[in-house]
Design an enzyme around this catalytic site. Structure first.
Site, PDB file in Angstrom:
ATOM      1  N   SER A  24       0.834  -1.207   0.000  1.00 21.51           N
ATOM      2  CA  SER A  24       0.000   0.000   0.000  1.00 21.51           C
ATOM      3  C   SER A  24       0.867   1.254   0.000  1.00 21.51           C
ATOM      4  CB  SER A  24      -0.905   0.029   1.236  1.00 21.51           C
ATOM      5  OG  SER A  24      -1.762  -1.084   1.273  1.00 21.51           O
TER       6      SER A  24
HETATM    7  N1  SAH Z   1      -0.837  -4.715   4.102  1.00 21.89           N
HETATM    8  C1  SAH Z   1      -0.067  -4.961   2.903  1.00 21.89           C
HETATM    9  C2  SAH Z   1      -0.826  -4.572   1.643  1.00 21.89           C
HETATM   10  C3  SAH Z   1      -1.413  -5.767   1.103  1.00 21.89           C
HETATM   11  S1  SAH Z   1      -2.328  -5.740  -0.399  1.00 21.89           S
HETATM   12  C4  SAH Z   1       1.271  -4.286   2.927  1.00 21.89           C
HETATM   13  O1  SAH Z   1       1.558  -3.520   3.864  1.00 21.89           O
HETATM   14  O2  SAH Z   1       2.065  -4.549   2.030  1.00 21.89           O
HETATM   15  C5  SAH Z   1      -3.628  -6.830   0.142  1.00 21.89           C
HETATM   16  C6  SAH Z   1      -3.219  -8.228   0.490  1.00 21.89           C
HETATM   17  O3  SAH Z   1      -4.383  -8.917   0.963  1.00 21.89           O
HETATM   18  C7  SAH Z   1      -2.705  -9.066  -0.692  1.00 21.89           C
HETATM   19  O4  SAH Z   1      -1.454  -9.570  -0.391  1.00 21.89           O
HETATM   20  C8  SAH Z   1      -3.746 -10.166  -0.840  1.00 21.89           C
HETATM   21  O5  SAH Z   1      -3.205 -11.404  -1.285  1.00 21.89           O
HETATM   22  C9  SAH Z   1      -4.285 -10.253   0.577  1.00 21.89           C
HETATM   23  N2  SAH Z   1      -5.616 -10.859   0.717  1.00 21.89           N
HETATM   24  C10 SAH Z   1      -6.700 -10.721  -0.085  1.00 21.89           C
HETATM   25  N3  SAH Z   1      -7.740 -11.424   0.411  1.00 21.89           N
HETATM   26  C11 SAH Z   1      -7.311 -12.019   1.569  1.00 21.89           C
HETATM   27  C12 SAH Z   1      -7.908 -12.891   2.543  1.00 21.89           C
HETATM   28  N4  SAH Z   1      -9.165 -13.324   2.447  1.00 21.89           N
HETATM   29  N5  SAH Z   1      -7.156 -13.289   3.587  1.00 21.89           N
HETATM   30  C13 SAH Z   1      -5.867 -12.886   3.728  1.00 21.89           C
HETATM   31  N6  SAH Z   1      -5.249 -12.077   2.831  1.00 21.89           N
HETATM   32  C14 SAH Z   1      -5.953 -11.646   1.765  1.00 21.89           C
END
Ligand code: SAH
Length: 221
Positions: free
Chosen positions: A68
């Site tokens: 993000s």
């Molecule tokens: N917080 C992260 C940003 C992640 S982007 C950072 O600081 O880099 C969102 C993430 O959520 C992705 O990696 C995606 O694979 C994950 N995601 C999507 N649906 C999910 C679920 N049901 N359970 C766990 N992770 C999930």
């Protein structure tokens, strides 16, 4: 093994500039800004992006996912009102950056990622850093029944609904920050949800964002 773990004066200087930018963009919580100043963002990115790590931008992190944008991380963290010692559950570990920012504020962070390869890559990086984050491979919709209840829950993917299991795993008085899909299908509205004494939910809205989707079950990317 990550080769970017060095945190030199140049990185520290760039980080300070990023913090100034975030302050100019309206982030006022100095505890959040101090945490952003402490966590080296470049170690979470592929080495080809190191020069860009301290710009206020999202970047690809593999498995079709993104780290993000710092202003989004700061905004969600500010809404979450974290105190030292709190148990925080993050859905969407991704790069691990947001989780480390929360840990830098003294939270005990539990973070779930559904993409298998991304989970292992990030776990390896987290093991080499001094932040208290416990990563889990799983479906965030199910939360973590073993470690509940949580003081705070932060969702970092665009959610179609407020997951009921996660509400159940939140303490009374607890706060969830969740980007909820807009009805027109265009991006998400950031919601802060507080679980009140009678179990009802207070909802506050804080503007529009764009996240990758929250999907069900474990994926093999
Ligand atoms: N917080 C992260 C940003 C992640 S982007 C950072 O600081 O880099 C969102 C993430 O959520 C992705 O990696 C995606 O694979 C994950 N995601 C999507 N649906 C999910 C679920 N049901 N359970 C766990 N992770 C999930």
């Amino acid at each position: 093994m990550n080769t970017n773990l060095e945190d030199n004066y140049r990185h520290k200087g760039l980080r300070k500039q990023l913090v100034d930018q975030l302050r100019a963009k309206g982030i006022t919580d100095e505890v959040v800004l101090t945490a952003i100043n402490e966590v080296p963002r470049h170690v979470f990115l592929d080495s080809s992006f190191v020069e860009l790590a301290y710009q206020d931008q999202a970047f690809p992190i593999g498995s079709g996912q993104t780290i993000s944008q710092p202003s989004t991380v700061a905004f969600q963290t500010q809404l979450l009102q974290v105190q030292p010692g709190m148990k925080v559950l993050e859905i969407g570990t991704g790069s691990g950056y947001q989780a480390c920012v929360l840990a830098a504020m003294g939270a005990k962070v539990f973070s779930i990622e559904r993409q298998r390869n991304l989970y292992f890559k990030t776990k390896d990086i987290l093991e080499q850093l001094p932040f208290r984050v416990k990563p889990f491979l799983g479906d965030g919709y199910e939360g973590l029944s073993t470690y509940q209840p949580f003081d705070r829950i932060i969702i970092t993917a665009g959610a179609p609904t407020i997951p009921t299991t996660l509400v159940e795993q939140m303490k009374t008085g607890g706060i969830m920050v969740i980007p909820m899909d807009n009805p027109d299908g265009d991006g998400q509205t950031m919601l802060r949800i507080t679980k009140l004494d009678d179990g009802s939910l207070k909802k506050e809205a804080f503007g529009d964002f764009k996240f990758v989707p929250m999907l069900k079950e474990i994926g093999n990317d």
